[in-house]
Every structure is written in C-alpha cells, then in structure tokens.
Design a protein around this motif. Structure first.
Motif, PDB file in Angstrom:
ATOM      1  N   PHE A 191      22.612 -48.132 -20.809  1.00  0.00           N
ATOM      2  CA  PHE A 191      21.125 -49.361 -19.970  1.00  0.00           C
ATOM      3  C   PHE A 191      21.779 -50.520 -20.090  1.00  0.00           C
ATOM      4  N   ALA A 192      22.655 -51.147 -21.777  1.00  0.00           N
ATOM      5  CA  ALA A 192      22.815 -52.119 -21.957  1.00  0.00           C
ATOM      6  C   ALA A 192      23.363 -52.547 -21.398  1.00  0.00           C
ATOM      7  N   LYS A 193      24.928 -52.032 -21.221  1.00  0.00           N
ATOM      8  CA  LYS A 193      25.508 -52.583 -20.609  1.00  0.00           C
ATOM      9  C   LYS A 193      25.295 -52.382 -19.054  1.00  0.00           C
ATOM     10  N   LYS A 194      25.018 -51.792 -18.405  1.00  0.00           N
ATOM     11  CA  LYS A 194      23.868 -51.415 -17.167  1.00  0.00           C
ATOM     12  C   LYS A 194      23.925 -53.067 -16.669  1.00  0.00           C
ATOM     13  N   THR A 195      22.393 -53.227 -17.392  1.00  0.00           N
ATOM     14  CA  THR A 195      21.914 -54.713 -17.565  1.00  0.00           C
ATOM     15  C   THR A 195      22.844 -56.100 -17.455  1.00  0.00           C
ATOM     16  N   ASN A 196      23.113 -55.916 -18.857  1.00  0.00           N
ATOM     17  CA  ASN A 196      24.207 -56.912 -19.814  1.00  0.00           C
ATOM     18  C   ASN A 196      23.214 -57.677 -20.538  1.00  0.00           C
ATOM     19  N   TYR A 197      22.670 -56.614 -21.133  1.00  0.00           N
ATOM     20  CA  TYR A 197      21.833 -56.838 -22.004  1.00  0.00           C
ATOM     21  C   TYR A 197      22.221 -56.956 -23.682  1.00  0.00           C
ATOM     22  N   HIS A 198      23.118 -57.965 -23.694  1.00  0.00           N
ATOM     23  CA  HIS A 198      23.609 -58.277 -25.432  1.00  0.00           C
ATOM     24  C   HIS A 198      22.665 -58.299 -26.132  1.00  0.00           C
ATOM     25  N   GLN A 199      21.373 -58.600 -26.341  1.00  0.00           N
ATOM     26  CA  GLN A 199      21.072 -58.020 -27.453  1.00  0.00           C
ATOM     27  C   GLN A 199      20.458 -56.752 -28.040  1.00  0.00           C
ATOM     28  N   ALA A 200      20.773 -55.482 -26.876  1.00  0.00           N
ATOM     29  CA  ALA A 200      20.147 -54.669 -27.325  1.00  0.00           C
ATOM     30  C   ALA A 200      21.684 -54.370 -28.121  1.00  0.00           C
ATOM     31  N   TYR A 201      22.502 -54.181 -27.014  1.00  0.00           N
ATOM     32  CA  TYR A 201      24.043 -53.722 -27.770  1.00  0.00           C
ATOM     33  C   TYR A 201      24.314 -53.428 -28.178  1.00  0.00           C
ATOM     34  N   LEU A 202      24.168 -55.540 -29.009  1.00  0.00           N
ATOM     35  CA  LEU A 202      23.812 -55.478 -30.077  1.00  0.00           C
ATOM     36  C   LEU A 202      23.779 -54.424 -30.452  1.00  0.00           C
ATOM     37  N   GLN A 203      22.104 -54.678 -31.400  1.00  0.00           N
ATOM     38  CA  GLN A 203      21.444 -53.705 -31.840  1.00  0.00           C
ATOM     39  C   GLN A 203      21.877 -52.560 -32.070  1.00  0.00           C
ATOM     40  N   ALA A 204      22.321 -51.367 -30.833  1.00  0.00           N
ATOM     41  CA  ALA A 204      22.796 -50.471 -30.824  1.00  0.00           C
ATOM     42  C   ALA A 204      23.989 -50.115 -31.445  1.00  0.00           C
ATOM     43  N   LEU A 205      25.078 -51.726 -31.868  1.00  0.00           N
ATOM     44  CA  LEU A 205      26.368 -50.947 -32.795  1.00  0.00           C
ATOM     45  C   LEU A 205      26.250 -51.465 -34.380  1.00  0.00           C
ATOM     46  N   LYS A 206      24.831 -52.120 -34.691  1.00  0.00           N
ATOM     47  CA  LYS A 206      24.185 -52.515 -35.625  1.00  0.00           C
ATOM     48  C   LYS A 206      23.819 -51.337 -36.325  1.00  0.00           C
ATOM     49  N   MET A 207      23.243 -50.357 -35.393  1.00  0.00           N
ATOM     50  CA  MET A 207      22.512 -49.115 -35.675  1.00  0.00           C
ATOM     51  C   MET A 207      24.067 -47.735 -35.806  1.00  0.00           C
ATOM     52  N   TYR A 208      24.670 -48.596 -34.865  1.00  0.00           N
ATOM     53  CA  TYR A 208      26.207 -47.003 -35.001  1.00  0.00           C
ATOM     54  C   TYR A 208      26.517 -47.173 -36.508  1.00  0.00           C
ATOM     55  N   ILE A 209      26.396 -48.491 -36.917  1.00  0.00           N
ATOM     56  CA  ILE A 209      27.836 -48.581 -38.473  1.00  0.00           C
ATOM     57  C   ILE A 209      26.922 -48.137 -39.381  1.00  0.00           C
ATOM     58  N   LEU A 210      25.079 -48.366 -39.583  1.00  0.00           N
ATOM     59  CA  LEU A 210      24.508 -47.441 -40.701  1.00  0.00           C
ATOM     60  C   LEU A 210      24.492 -45.859 -40.298  1.00  0.00           C
ATOM     61  N   LEU A 211      24.594 -45.969 -39.169  1.00  0.00           N
ATOM     62  CA  LEU A 211      24.763 -44.283 -38.922  1.00  0.00           C
ATOM     63  C   LEU A 211      26.130 -43.787 -39.428  1.00  0.00           C
ATOM     64  N   TYR A 212      27.719 -44.271 -38.967  1.00  0.00           N
ATOM     65  CA  TYR A 212      28.119 -43.807 -39.843  1.00  0.00           C
ATOM     66  C   TYR A 212      28.532 -43.583 -41.029  1.00  0.00           C
ATOM     67  N   GLU A 213      28.055 -45.008 -41.765  1.00  0.00           N
ATOM     68  CA  GLU A 213      27.773 -44.691 -43.389  1.00  0.00           C
ATOM     69  C   GLU A 213      27.446 -43.830 -43.970  1.00  0.00           C
TER      70      GLU A 213
END
Length: 307
Positions: A285-307
């Motif tokens: 949905f972040a990509k669908k709407t070009n919503y950078h803030q939500a996209y970055l937040q998801a990426l940060k949480m993916y980092i935590l998830l993989y850790e």
C-alpha cells in the motif's frame, strides 16, 4: 490506526418525483464527506462534473477530487491536479485550498521544504481574509510537519493556536483534529496517559461527527498508546478496528500505517511470520500511494525482524 416504514417511503417517492441534483448541490454534499467518507465524496464529485458546471465551480470540483486523491493516498495525482488548478484560477479561496492540499501531499511524499512553502502560502491568504477556521486547519498541518521533523515544542505551538481558534468557532471537527495532533505530540514527549486522554476525546468527537477517517485514526492512536503501555490485547483490538474501517474506506495510506503498527505488535511478541506478511501488506500500500514514510518504516521493521 456506521427505519422508516418502507411503505411510507414508497408513497413519498410516488407523491414527489425525485429531482436531479445540480452540480452546486452535488459539490456541496461532497464537501461534507471529503474527510469522513472520501469514496462517497468521489462519486458525487464525478457526477457533478458530468453536469457541466461553470468554470469556477468546475475548478472547485476538480480541487475537491484532488483532495479525495490525497485522502486515499494517491499523492502524485493530488499534486498534479492541484498544481494545474493553482496555475489556472484567479480565486483566492481556490488558491489557498490548492496550496494546502499541495502542502499535505508533499509532506506525505517526504518533500518537507515544498510542503512548508505551500502551507505558508495558504496561511497567508486565509489570515489576510480573516478566515479563522481555514487558518486553524493550516496551522494544524504546519504543526504536523514540525512533528515529523521532531520539533515537538514548535508543533505544540501551532496546534495550540489552532485549538484556540476552533474553540472560539465551536468547531467540533476541528477540535477533534487538534486534540488528535496534540495527543501525538504528548506521546512523542513520553506523556502516554495525557496522550491517551487526548485520543479518547478525539474518538468521541469523531463519533459524533460520524467521520470514518477520523474514527480510524483515533482508534489507531489509542492502540499505539496501549502498545507502549504493554497492554497488548487492547492494542491488538484497536489496531484491527482501525484497519477494518480503512479497508471499507479504501484509505490506502492509512492501511500502510495500520499494517506497520500491527506488524510491530506481532514482532514484539515473536510472531515473525505474521509480522512479515503484515509488513508485505504495508509495503504494497505504501508503494501504491508513493507513501515514503510508511515504506521506510516497514523496511526498518524488516531489519529488526531479520535480526
């Protein structure tokens, strides 16, 4: 983070044939729904355009459609449409509203400099023409920008100014927004109990206004506070209530935020597979709407998830 006798209704319809609404009436009705039910507003505005309004009304209708685009997370469409209207109108009212919509859209795409430029342009017009309600709305938007920049004292200054104006106007909708934004400031400053009181007040005000978008955001924020208070069952409940409203309302940018919040909750309890699926939804949905803030937040949480 909604019955009169059917026989009586049929008799009334037979006695009084339905009158087609004019473009003015359709636009007026849509304006009441822009923030609360954007999808319904969009249907009315599209019908109004088909009624061949005059040039000034057509610009108003097109700007309202651009506001719907922003409300539904279509930020690039909102920017393009608002920019086109801004360069073709001589109406100060339309110019100010276009500037405000551009400010909000640029803010959500991460262009803070452009956002502030348009917000200030809108505020100058509204203050010049002594339009307190509109000026207060822009003050809230500027305050939100300072929140994103983590200048919480400056944000509180603008939100407090807005809440004074809305109180003088007895504007319940404006008060709901201001209380919500002040709640976010308090949460960021560590005053979780104060934030919770503000969010619950917002929720009650939004319920009275039947504002689906506002209700969803209040529920999401209440869920966020409960998460920080480690009351996870309550957080889970409120996040899901918020997401249910956003799905119905096709509010894709809020869905991106909502899925992130729910993912963070599952991440904190070790439910990594569920968290991963939720983050995928947020990124979609972040990509669908070009919503950078939500996209970055998801990426940060993916980092935590993989850790």
């Amino acid at each position: 983070m909604k019955i009169f006798s059917i026989q009586l209704l049929l008799l009334l319809l037979l006695a009084h044939p339905l009158k087609a609404q004019s473009a003015i009436e359709l636009n007026r009705d849509a304006e009441q729904l822009l923030t609360s039910h954007p999808e319904k507003a969009k249907t009315l505005l599209q019908k109004a355009i088909r009624n061949k309004p005059d040039k000034n009304l057509e610009q108003k209708i097109k700007l309202n459609l651009a506001i719907v685009d922003r409300m539904q997370g279509n930020f690039n469409q909102a920017i393009n449409a608002s920019t086109a209207i801004l360069s073709n109108t001589s109406s100060n009212e339309i110019k100010a509203s276009a500037h405000n919509n551009l400010g909000s859209s640029y803010n959500r795409t991460g262009n803070k400099e452009k956002a502030l430029e348009h917000y200030i342009a809108a505020l100058k017009i509204y203050e010049k023409h002594k339009l307190s309600r509109e000026a207060a709305t822009v003050e809230n938007n500027i305050g939100l920008m300072y929140q994103n920049l983590e200048d919480f004292d400056k944000a509180l200054e603008f939100h407090t100014s807005a809440i004074k104006k809305f109180t003088n106007l007895n504007d319940q909708k404006g008060l709901a927004t201001s209380n919500n934004l002040i709640g976010i400031v308090l949460a960021n400053q560590g005053d979780l109990e104060g934030a919770l009181r503000r969010f619950k007040k917002t929720y009650e005000l939004e319920k009275k206004e039947n504002n689906a978008v506002g209700i969803s955001e209040a529920l999401n924020n209440i869920g966020g506070v409960y998460h920080y208070l480690n009351e996870l069952d309550s957080a889970f409940l409120y996040f899901n209530k918020s997401l249910a409203i956003d799905r119905i309302n096709h509010d894709y940018s809020n869905l991106a935020d909502g899925y992130n919040n729910l993912a963070e909750l599952h991440l904190s309890t070790g439910k990594y597979k569920i968290a991963s699926h939720l983050l995928d939804s947020s990124i979609y949905f972040a990509k669908k709407t070009n919503y950078h803030q939500a996209y970055l937040q998801a990426l940060k949480m993916y980092i935590l998830l993989y850790e």
